[in-house]
Write an enzyme that holds these catalytic residues in place. Structure first.
Site, PDB file in Angstrom:
ATOM      1  N   GLU A 272      43.065  39.058  52.676  1.00  0.00           N
ATOM      2  CA  GLU A 272      43.281  37.917  51.974  1.00  0.00           C
ATOM      3  C   GLU A 272      42.932  36.688  52.739  1.00  0.00           C
ATOM      4  O   GLU A 272      42.404  35.852  51.763  1.00  0.00           O
ATOM      5  CB  GLU A 272      44.854  37.847  51.773  1.00  0.00           C
ATOM      6  N   ARG A 276      39.799  34.560  50.287  1.00  0.00           N
ATOM      7  CA  ARG A 276      40.331  33.414  49.847  1.00  0.00           C
ATOM      8  C   ARG A 276      39.684  32.214  50.707  1.00  0.00           C
ATOM      9  O   ARG A 276      39.264  31.077  50.257  1.00  0.00           O
ATOM     10  CB  ARG A 276      41.828  33.263  49.662  1.00  0.00           C
ATOM     11  N   ASP A 405      39.588  49.363  44.826  1.00  0.00           N
ATOM     12  CA  ASP A 405      38.872  48.618  43.928  1.00  0.00           C
ATOM     13  C   ASP A 405      37.563  47.818  44.591  1.00  0.00           C
ATOM     14  O   ASP A 405      36.302  48.188  44.124  1.00  0.00           O
ATOM     15  CB  ASP A 405      39.501  47.583  42.933  1.00  0.00           C
ATOM     16  N   GLU A 540      40.114  39.331  36.464  1.00  0.00           N
ATOM     17  CA  GLU A 540      39.071  40.461  36.350  1.00  0.00           C
ATOM     18  C   GLU A 540      38.511  40.365  34.983  1.00  0.00           C
ATOM     19  O   GLU A 540      37.202  40.547  34.940  1.00  0.00           O
ATOM     20  CB  GLU A 540      39.608  41.842  36.800  1.00  0.00           C
ATOM     21  N   THR A 629      34.548  38.765  46.174  1.00  0.00           N
ATOM     22  CA  THR A 629      35.775  39.571  45.242  1.00  0.00           C
ATOM     23  C   THR A 629      36.731  38.144  44.796  1.00  0.00           C
ATOM     24  O   THR A 629      37.647  38.584  44.132  1.00  0.00           O
ATOM     25  CB  THR A 629      36.371  40.483  45.924  1.00  0.00           C
TER      26      THR A 629
HETATM   27  C1  DMJ Z   1      42.162  38.443  44.029  1.00  0.00           C
HETATM   28  O1  DMJ Z   1      42.711  38.104  45.202  1.00  0.00           O
HETATM   29  C2  DMJ Z   1      40.820  39.418  44.194  1.00  0.00           C
HETATM   30  O2  DMJ Z   1      40.093  39.260  43.063  1.00  0.00           O
HETATM   31  C3  DMJ Z   1      40.924  40.510  44.751  1.00  0.00           C
HETATM   32  O3  DMJ Z   1      39.734  41.148  44.790  1.00  0.00           O
HETATM   33  C4  DMJ Z   1      42.002  41.456  43.954  1.00  0.00           C
HETATM   34  N1  DMJ Z   1      43.208  40.795  43.501  1.00  0.00           N
HETATM   35  C5  DMJ Z   1      43.023  39.256  43.231  1.00  0.00           C
HETATM   36  C6  DMJ Z   1      42.790  38.844  41.844  1.00  0.00           C
HETATM   37  O4  DMJ Z   1      43.483  39.864  40.815  1.00  0.00           O
END
Ligand code: DMJ
Length: 641
Positions: A272, A276, A405, A540, A629
């Site tokens: 995370e 982020r 995912d 998403e 992501t």
């Molecule tokens: C985000 O932190 C990122 O997109 C991660 O890959 C999946 N979860 C959240 C958003 O849903």
């Protein structure tokens, strides 16, 4: 959630009979009137009765013109954008707001002028709220007018004006305007401005109640801490830059330069904080060229490196960035597969920028080990990996949702980032997609929506997380970069499914998890269990809509996105600032706010909305950038490297 501030009660005072006090009861008043009437002469009584009858007759005769007059006043007041009347008009008769469109079509410029005039100062609602006129559970109404409604009134509003979200989804309600022989929908500039408005509103709440903290709690006007590193502020930096919100960006930058310190005795999650914070700092450095962000990125990246000191070199989930120690969760020595394989874009880029190869070496080693591991099924990976043995655990469970995912997403994106040379990454990606087609792809009943289910020890489950909705976008991105055309076909089918996950809900917002019906004769395609009805403002589907629109230019993707943005505004916007995740997407009357605005709403969801509605294909060209992501754009490396 706070209880409504209105006082819905009647106060009663019980007094004993014959207490001798002054008694103004109805009974007493009735008796006294009757006595007075009896004392009148017959002539007086007849005169009174005649006058009352005459007044009644006059009233009946003039009623139509009077009501007509008042209806006219209401419409005029609305058309002039009379702020004083608007909230009253809306609360009494909400559906009229939508129906009061001019009878003569307006030119686009008149329409814009009217829209601009209608957009009242957001501060107005907050001033009213502070005065106690409304409750904390209120949300603002979309479309510029922002009248004050509570959850209950919001529901009445939607029921009157739109039926179910499903019905609305089948209608294209955007007015068409003829221009130079072409048919166009509403000018896109309005949609871009709507995204900027949404961002400003989210930021307002964050700034007022959670400045420098990780997450806003908009209902309780407070904040939540996760890592204590200003998560929302950093996640949102590049979004502000892209949306051209200069003032907000400068304030945030000042906080980064004066307040942000990673020298803190705090445990952070490796994945995370990488996607982020590290991702956010790196992309902001690229967009602005300001080395402040690169210096911070390097500091954080270095502090995260102890996570890789494990017997297997598969990193631990948690790192104490102040002490330089790392550890797995308390209950296991496993890490999540998606987490250890979705930090590569960021660490590789950090090495390229700093010329320090250690970051890339650590994450490349993880990929090489996972590439060779036993326990996959047709390229699909299990969800857990052990940090001691380096082997997959909990074998036989396969999903493209939570815990796996972004493994698939980062196979493709690393290949693109590195100039399409690392063939092992591409092979793993292509093989995994074949695995998806063979094991997880099915059609629902009755509408034959294509969906991606899960596999548990050979048993198929028609369960699909909203998280899987990254896949249409990733498939489309691969096809754009030269992978087989059938990837794009599958992307389009899955995009439709992800959209239906919103459109078939009463609020028009997707739940966290759906179960698809596969039996012939099912009534609807989608079932949602009670525990799965929440919506966390996730990005998403909007992310995939952005990719699909960029590559196909099919305007329906924009219109779908616009519907979704409007529904976020209807059901998740908190009048005092910010947006909240909700518990129940099936109950438009009471979606049940959870009192949390996730940082990815600003970092990802709003950014993808903006890019979806932007007409400029060079705004973060997908031939030059790859998004991590968490929606932070990083450059595709020049081919020389
Ligand atoms: C985000 O932190 C990122 O997109 C991660 O890959 C999946 N979860 C959240 C958003 O849903």
């Amino acid at each position: 959630m706070h209880p409504p501030s209105r006082k819905d009660f009647v106060s009663l005072t019980l007094t004993g009979q014959g207490s001798g006090n002054y008694n103004n009861s109805k009974q007493w008043r009735r008796q006294s009137c009757w006595r007075k009437w009896k004392r009148l002469s017959r002539l007086q009584r007849n005169l009174i009765l005649f006058t009352v009858a005459l007044m009644l007759l006059c009233g009946i005769a003039t009623y139509p013109s009077v009501t007509e007059h008042f209806r006219g006043l209401t419409v005029v007041a609305k058309e002039e954008g009379d702020h004083a009347l608007k909230p009253v008009v809306h609360e009494v008769q909400p559906a009229l707001d939508k129906l009061n469109r001019p009878l003569v079509p307006e030119s686009p410029s008149e329409k814009q002028k009217r829209a601009a005039h209608k957009r009242g100062p957001p501060g107005l609602q907050n001033r009213l709220q502070k005065k106690g006129n409304v409750s904390d559970t209120q949300v603002e109404k979309e479309e510029g007018e922002k009248p004050l409604v509570n959850w209950h009134v919001a529901m009445i509003d939607q029921a009157t004006e739109r039926g179910t979200a499903k019905e609305a989804a089948n209608k294209v309600d955007v007015p068409e305007v003829e221009q130079e022989g072409h048919s166009h929908k509403e000018p896109e500039v309005d949609r871009l401005e709507a995204v900027r408005d949404a961002f400003r509103h989210a930021w307002k709440g964050y700034k007022e109640f959670a400045w420098g903290k990780d997450e806003l709690r908009p209902m309780s006007k407070s904040y939540g801490e996760w890592f204590g590193l200003g998560l929302t502020l950093i996640d949102a930096l590049d979004t502000m830059w892209i949306l051209n919100l200069k003032k907000e960006f400068e304030e945030a930058k000042t906080w980064v330069s004066t307040e942000l310190s990673f020298n803190k005795n705090v445990d952070v999650n490796l994945f995370e904080s990488t996607i982020r914070i590290l991702g956010g700092l790196l992309s902001t450095y690229h967009l602005t060229g300001d080395t402040l962000f690169l210096d911070k990125a390097k500091d954080l990246g270095t502090r995260l490196m102890p996570a890789f000191n494990t017997p297997s070199k598969i990193p631990y989930s948690d790192v104490n960035i102040g002490k330089g120690t790392a550890h797995p969760p308390r209950w296991t020595s496993d890490s999540t597969v998606a987490e250890v394989t979705s930090i590569q874009l960021e660490f590789r880029e950090l090495s390229r920028l700093t010329q320090d190869t250690r970051y890339q070496a650590a994450v490349d080693e993880v990929m090489q080990k996972v590439h060779k591991l036993e326990g996959k099924q047709d390229g699909l990976v299990p969800m857990f990996i052990n940090t001691n043995s380096g082997q997959f655990t909990h074998l036989g469970m396969f999903t493209l949702g939570a815990r796996a995912d972004s493994y698939y997403e980062y196979l493709l994106k690393q290949w693109i980032q590195g100039g399409k040379k690392e063939t092992a990454l591409l092979e793993d990606y292509l093989q995994a997609l074949e695995g998806v087609k063979k094991n997880l792809l099915k059609k629902s009943s009755p509408n034959r929506l294509t969906f991606v289910g899960e596999l548990a020890h050979g048993r198929f489950s028609p369960k699909m997380d909203h998280l899987v909705c990254f896949l249409p976008g990733t498939l489309a991105l691969g096809a754009h970069h030269g992978l087989p055309a059938d990837h794009m076909e599958l992307a389009k089918q899955l995009m439709e499914t992800c959209y239906q996950m919103y459109a078939q809900m009463e609020t028009g917002l997707s739940p966290e998890i759906v179960h698809f019906n596969m039996h012939e004769g099912s009534i609807g395609d989608v079932d949602v269990k009670l525990a799965d009805r929440h919506n966390l403002l996730r990005p998403e589907t909007v992310e995939s809509l952005f990719y699909l629109y960029r590559f196909t230019k099919d305007r329906k993707y924009r219109d779908w996105g616009w519907e979704i943005l409007q529904n976020f505004n209807k059901y998740t916007k908190v009048s005092t600032g910010g947006y909240t995740s909700i518990n129940n997407v099936r109950d438009p009357e009471y979606p049940s706010p959870r009192d949390k605005m996730e940082s990815f709403f600003l970092g990802e969801t709003l950014k993808y909305f903006y890019l979806l509605f932007s007409d400029d294909p060079e705004l973060l060209s997908l031939d030059k950038y790859v998004f991590n992501t968490e929606a932070h754009p990083l450059p595709i490396w020049p081919t020389a490297q």
